[in-house]
Each structure stands twice: as C-alpha cells, then as structure tokens.
Design an enzyme around this catalytic site. Structure first.
Site, PDB file in Angstrom:
ATOM      1  N   ASP A  21       1.793  69.554  76.679  1.00 13.96           N
ATOM      2  CA  ASP A  21       2.609  69.885  77.845  1.00 13.96           C
ATOM      3  C   ASP A  21       4.058  69.593  77.473  1.00 13.96           C
ATOM      4  O   ASP A  21       4.344  68.976  76.442  1.00 13.96           O
ATOM      5  CB  ASP A  21       2.138  69.092  79.073  1.00 13.96           C
ATOM      6  CG  ASP A  21       2.612  69.725  80.383  1.00 13.96           C
ATOM      7  OD1 ASP A  21       3.397  70.702  80.337  1.00 13.96           O
ATOM      8  OD2 ASP A  21       2.199  69.245  81.458  1.00 13.96           O
ATOM      9  N   ASP A  42       8.452  74.851  82.369  1.00 16.51           N
ATOM     10  CA  ASP A  42       8.509  75.545  83.660  1.00 16.51           C
ATOM     11  C   ASP A  42       9.194  74.663  84.688  1.00 16.51           C
ATOM     12  O   ASP A  42       9.341  73.460  84.496  1.00 16.51           O
ATOM     13  CB  ASP A  42       7.087  75.920  84.111  1.00 16.51           C
ATOM     14  CG  ASP A  42       6.098  74.780  83.981  1.00 16.51           C
ATOM     15  OD1 ASP A  42       5.988  74.203  82.876  1.00 16.51           O
ATOM     16  OD2 ASP A  42       5.429  74.445  84.974  1.00 16.51           O
ATOM     17  N   CYS A  91     -24.630  55.470  90.030  1.00 18.01           N
ATOM     18  CA  CYS A  91     -24.473  56.324  88.856  1.00 18.01           C
ATOM     19  C   CYS A  91     -25.379  55.804  87.753  1.00 18.01           C
ATOM     20  O   CYS A  91     -25.700  54.622  87.715  1.00 18.01           O
ATOM     21  CB  CYS A  91     -23.012  56.272  88.416  1.00 18.01           C
ATOM     22  SG  CYS A  91     -22.663  57.166  86.890  1.00 18.01           S
ATOM     23  N   CYS A 129     -24.731  56.734  84.356  1.00 14.74           N
ATOM     24  CA  CYS A 129     -24.080  56.954  83.069  1.00 14.74           C
ATOM     25  C   CYS A 129     -24.243  55.686  82.225  1.00 14.74           C
ATOM     26  O   CYS A 129     -24.614  54.637  82.749  1.00 14.74           O
ATOM     27  CB  CYS A 129     -22.613  57.328  83.269  1.00 14.74           C
ATOM     28  SG  CYS A 129     -21.514  55.919  83.521  1.00 14.74           S
ATOM     29  N   CYS A 165     -22.593  52.592  83.766  1.00 18.68           N
ATOM     30  CA  CYS A 165     -23.222  52.075  84.979  1.00 18.68           C
ATOM     31  C   CYS A 165     -24.651  51.614  84.732  1.00 18.68           C
ATOM     32  O   CYS A 165     -25.235  50.911  85.555  1.00 18.68           O
ATOM     33  CB  CYS A 165     -23.161  53.113  86.084  1.00 18.68           C
ATOM     34  SG  CYS A 165     -21.472  53.570  86.495  1.00 18.68           S
TER      35      CYS A 165
END
Ligand code: GUN
Ligand code: ZN
Length: 646
Positions: free
Chosen positions: A89, A124, A274, A276, A279
């Site tokens: 960016d 931009d 969760c 994952c 977790c």
C-alpha cells in the site's frame, strides 16, 4: 496480468491470479504485515493457515532509513521474508489517519516498483463518508490524475488503482469507469474503513455495487481495509476478490477475539467458543494469564484462524453452489448486515446481479429466511415464466404445494382430471406458480422450503401467482375434488405430457419459439428405464437434446443447435469467435475469452450456446462459463466449454 475465472456463484467468482511470485486463488485474504513489528511472520502464516499473499506498507518502509535501505538492496520479499506474492500500500491510509504527511504520489509508486512489489498501489485520495459531494469529486479527480501519472512508472509491477468517491454512487461509478479506461491491473475499493467501523454496511454495499457496475470485470477487486470475516461472504457475492486484514493484529492488541458473528473481549469470556489450535490449547483463563505480548500473539493467531477458515468456507460455497445460503446465514447474525442485504432487492441491483447468476447449480437451493425469495435465480424464473411460458389449454387447475417432483406426487389426481378434460396444471408453490411440466427444472425441483415459510415469501409468491393467472380461467382443486365440466369432444385425444414438458422447458431455457424450431418433425422421446424421466429427444431421427437428470435442463446436441441457429436470428444464443480460433474449436477445444468477438447479452453463466464464426456459420455447441460483459473483457481463461463441433 493473468486473472481467470474457474468457478462461480452469485456475482462471486473463484479465480486464479498469477503474479511474478506465483499464483494465488481468489477470493483470498492478505494479512497486513507491519515490517516494524511482526506479531506473526509471513512464513508462519503460510505454514499455519496456507496464506498465499500478504500486504505490507511501502510508506512505512520508505520513511524508515534501515528498512528503506534493505528493501532497495534486497527487495521487499527478503525484507519480510516471504517468497509469495506481496502487495504494497502507498500511505494513503496513513495520511487519512494522521493528517497531512508528505508523500509524493510518483515517488511512492517508483519506490514500490524498485523494492520488487508484485502489486503496488497508487497514492489515492482517501474519500471520507462525511465529505460534501464537491470535496469527494475533487478527491476522485486527483485520484484519477495520479493513477494516470503512475501508470508509466509501474514497470513490471501490477498497479492497483483505488476507486474512491465517498458515499456518492455516481462518483464511485465515474471513478471506476475512468480507472477502467487506463491500463490498471487491480482495483481496490477505498475509503470504506470508516463505514465498516461504524457498521454502515448498507453504505458499504452501495459503494461496492456502484464500483463493480462500472469496473472492468476482468481485473481483481479488493475491498481495502476489510478484515472482519463477518462481511466477507456478502462482499464476495458482490464480486470482491481480495480482502486485507490488519484487524487480526489490531483486535489482538485490544484483547479482542474475532468470531463469525462479531468480536468478543477476552476479558469477559469464561469459555472460548472456538476449536482452533489456540483455543484448543488454552482456556480463557490461561489466555488471560499469559504475558501481554504472548497473549497478543495467541489472539492474533486465533483471529487469523477464524478469518482464513471463513475464506475457505466461502471458496467451498462458490464451488458447491451455496454462496447465497452462506450470505443469508452470515447477514442474519447482524441487523446492519441484514439491512445491507435488503439493499440488493432494489430493482437496479437485482438486474445487475441476475447477469452473473449461474443458470444451474449442482446442489439444491435451501430456504434460509425471508430473503431467499428475492434471490436472482428466483426472480429470473418469475420473469421468464411471465415472458416465455405459454399455457397449453384454456382452463387451469391449481394444486397446493406438495412433495417434489409434483408430477409424481399428484399423479393420481392428474389422471382423474385428465379423464374429464385437458387442463393446465399449476402448483401454488412456495416460490410462486409452477406449471406441472416444469416441475423437474432447476431450481423448482431442486429447492427445499420448510413447511411454513414467512409472510414476505408468501406475499411475493402470491404477487407473481396473481400476475401469472391474470385473465385465465382458473379452477381450484379442493378437498380431493375439482369442479370441471367433462370435455366430450377432446377427451379421446391422448394428452402428451412429455411433449408439453419438452416444449415448456425448451421455451424457458432457450427462449420463446424454440420449441417450434426444435420439435417440428417426427419426435421420439427416450426415457430412463430406472426413473421414467426424459433422457433424450430425437426429431426426424436426429438426436437434438438430452435432458440432464440433475437439473431438468437440456444439453444441446449439434443437431439441436443447427435447428436453433436456423430459427433464431443473431445474436440470439450466439458466442461469436475470431477466425483464428475456429480450427481449435472445430477440434473440440474450449473457447478462450480472448477469442470472443461478440456474444448474446442474454446468455448467462452455464447456459447452452451456439458457437459461430464472424459470418455466423455454426461451428460448435457449448456451455458458457462467462456472461457477455465478461467474455468481452477477459483476456485469459475459458469463456465457453465446447461440447460438440457441428
Ligand atoms: N487502506 C484502507 N483504506 C484505504 C484506501 O482507501 N486507500 C489506500 N491506498 N489504502 C487503504
Ligand atoms: Zn480460536
């Protein structure tokens, strides 16, 4: 730049995007890498989540003396130690957050090129939602001017040119159009972070739609600063291909955990909802007791697990054909997202979405709530029913909703009625009127509704039902009886339901009049011995059509294609190919988008089509992957899968 569509659903697409550092699939998520402090390194991400592409910030690299020197000397890939594609960016967001900082728009593009970025971004002008139209217009003008000046500097780097325009759809459209006219490679949609932070999802959808409607469809679209998986599926369904997440790190810093329904603060959690690896390894209280940096890292890992898992779910949904179901489920978890979903019902948005909607899917359509009835596939059915369907007899009998397929469920009643008189049979179904002869056609047989739907669905299907039956003589089947006068004259004639079925499906699928073109001769209908369903249709000994068991739609054979080609004037059903491609297609090779010269604007993805040369000679028959707009824009990938040369 190569970007090609492989599979699709809604206005979403599964694509392959190739850069100098490899190919990535889309939709995809680029984690934001802060070169100053990596909570989790790109290498770890690749290993743990299959991260294929990352984004980092060239402004941060440029202004730090050490990073600057190393990046210029060794390249950005060495700098952050990642050998896959890297997007950079430009510092636009930093100027928005920190106010006036000095960045030269051309210098920053050259810098990105010089450090070997795969996709660099122009500087931009960030358009905020609170801008007046005048201010927003000035920002768009400057953004487009900078894009034009940046193009000659890009070298072999892809250049991302951001669509701005604040909350003004006409400015977004204008910006998108002007950026599409220059040689940009990649289109981020910018200025949307404040909308997402304030859950202004309706405005976000308006920004996406106005940009998408005017952007060249053959380039990737990136929703800048979108890192919460809550809205990924909706954005993908509208045609966004990339997302970037700094949210995983920002939330982790604040002790917050990302979930598909929103975020939760670790502080208040007693259990981790969760499974994952993070977790699973830690309990909520374990996590709370970790030292600050380690906790941040673990929360960051959890946040990325959840985000990448959603990305995989979305790609699966596209491939398996349940993206709308996923969008409806996800938006149901947030009232602001539900409002945003409602925005899609507006006429102009429905018209746009319908152009991208596949004709058929390989899974059944599931009702999820009151939005389902507004899906493009159902609106298309309604529209075609009113425009293309022709009733056979003067009287119509209405059946209530029943099991599918209706013609089997109602077989006994039909026999009784037909013994008296020939009539049209219409089922008053959950998704509107269904003539019995269309009962196997997608999505009518392949849709599942609960016993009781909802008021909106009832009202919408009734509206279409009333419209459809206007000025028709109607008799309602009630209590096992139907009040019909016996038709003495006609009852001896055999009612050929098979002929009625193939005529109706053909008219719905290929257009009004197609049944005349296809079936004007001696017909032979061959049915499956197992299921009794129509399999093949012959006319004057020629095999003209096959009916697919999965979706009740026709596969067009070469002999059928010849008949339609003779009957319909161009451009109807045609994909016109360049003469150079003719020999390849004659050999049965697929039609690449770059060889398409013209295309019927009414063709939709996965439609049967006639492949013709520039003189309108029929070359082959095939099945589209792209709609007209896409065929004309794409330079890579397949436009039509050729089935049979003629
Ligand atoms: N990051 C988040 N939003 C934006 C934006 O509008 N432009 C650029 N360049 N980066 C962003
Ligand atoms: Zn977790």
């Amino acid at each position: 730049m190569t970007f090609e569509i492989k599979e699709r659903d809604a206005a979403g697409r599964l694509c392959k995007f190739t850069t100098k550092h490899g190919t990535v699939k889309t939709p995809n998520l680029m984690p934001v890498i802060n070169p100053n402090k990596m909570l989790i390194t790109p290498g770890e991400m690749k290993k743990l989540f299959g991260t294929e592409i990352v984004i980092t910030n060239s402004y941060i690299i440029k202004k730090d003396e050490k990073l600057n020197e190393k990046a210029l000397k060794q390249g950005v890939h060495k700098l952050i130690d990642f050998d896959g594609p890297i997007m950079t960016d430009s510092g636009t967001f930093q100027s928005y957050v920190y106010g006036d900082i000095k960045i030269d728009p051309i210098d920053i593009v050259r810098f990105q090129r010089d450090i070997g970025s795969d996709i660099g971004t122009i500087l931009d002008v960030f358009g905020t939602p609170d801008q007046t139209k005048k201010e927003a217009e000035r920002g768009v003008k400057e953004t487009v001017a900078r894009a034009k000046k940046s193009i000659p500097e890009k070298g072999d780097m892809f250049l991302a040119c951001t669509v701005q325009g604040s909350v003004y759809p006409d400015l977004r459209e204008k910006c998108a159009k002007e950026l599409s006219n220059i040689n940009a490679d990649f289109f981020p949609i910018g200025g949307v972070v404040p909308l997402m932070e304030n859950q202004r999802y309706t405005d976000l959808v308006k920004c996406i739609l106005s940009a998408k409607k005017s952007l060249n469809p053959s380039k990737p679209v990136h929703l800048f600063g979108a890192g919460h998986p809550l809205m990924f599926s909706l954005a993908v369904a509208l045609g966004c291909d990339f997302f970037d997440s700094s949210a995983y790190a920002k939330y982790a810093q604040d002790g917050r955990m990302i979930f598909l329904w929103g975020t939760e603060s670790l502080e208040t959690l007693t259990e981790l909802p969760c499974c994952c690896p993070v977790c699973s390894k830690f309990t909520a209280s374990d996590l709370k007791q970790l030292d600050k940096n380690e906790r941040m890292r673990q929360l960051g890992l959890h946040n990325l697990y959840v985000s990448f898992s959603e990305m995989k779910t979305i790609r699966t949904a596209i491939s398996e054909g349940w993206l709308w179901e996923l969008v409806e489920q996800r938006t149901s978890s947030n009232p602001y997202l539900l409002d945003a979903l409602r925005e899609l019902r507006k006429k102009e948005n429905k018209i746009w979405l319908e152009k991208f909607e596949p004709t058929s899917r390989n899974t059944a359509m599931f009702y999820t709530g009151n939005h389902t009835i507004h899906r493009p596939i159902i609106s298309r059915y309604h529209k075609r029913l009113l425009a293309r369907y022709k009733q056979t007899f003067d009287t119509t009998v209405i059946f209530p909703e029943g099991n599918k397929p209706y013609s089997i469920y109602y077989a006994d009643r039909i026999k009784k009625i037909f013994a008296k008189r020939k009539v049209n049979l219409i089922v008053n179904s959950n998704l509107g009127p269904v003539p019995i002869e269309l009962d196997e056609m997608y999505p009518l047989a392949q849709s599942v509704f609960p016993k009781k739907t909802d008021k909106e669905t009832e009202e919408e299907s009734k509206r279409v039902f009333d419209d459809f039956l206007k000025n028709k003589k109607v008799v309602i089947w009630k209590d096992g009886k139907v009040d019909l006068k016996t038709d003495k004259l006609k009852q001896k004639n055999i009612i050929d339901m098979d002929f009625i079925r193939i005529s109706a499906v053909s008219n719905m699928q290929f257009g009004k009049g197609s049944s005349k073109a296809l079936f004007g001769g001696r017909l032979k209908i061959v049915k499956s011995k197992n299921t009794g369903k129509i399999r093949n249709v012959y006319c004057d000994v020629e095999h003209i059509l096959s009916m697919r068991a999965e979706d009740g739609l026709f596969t067009l054979k070469a002999c059928g294609a010849k008949r339609l080609h003779k009957f319909f004037k161009k451009p109807k059903l045609r994909v016109v190919i360049n003469n150079d491609a003719v020999p390849f297609v004659k050999e049965g090779k697929s039609v690449f988008a770059k060889f398409v010269v013209e295309c019927d604007p009414e063709l939709r993805p996965y439609d049967e089509c006639l492949i013709v040369d520039e003189k309108d000679s029929l070359i082959a028959v095939g099945r589209t992957l792209l709609n007209r707009e896409e065929m004309m824009a794409f330079n890579h990938g397949t436009a039509v899968k050729t089935r049979e040369a003629v």
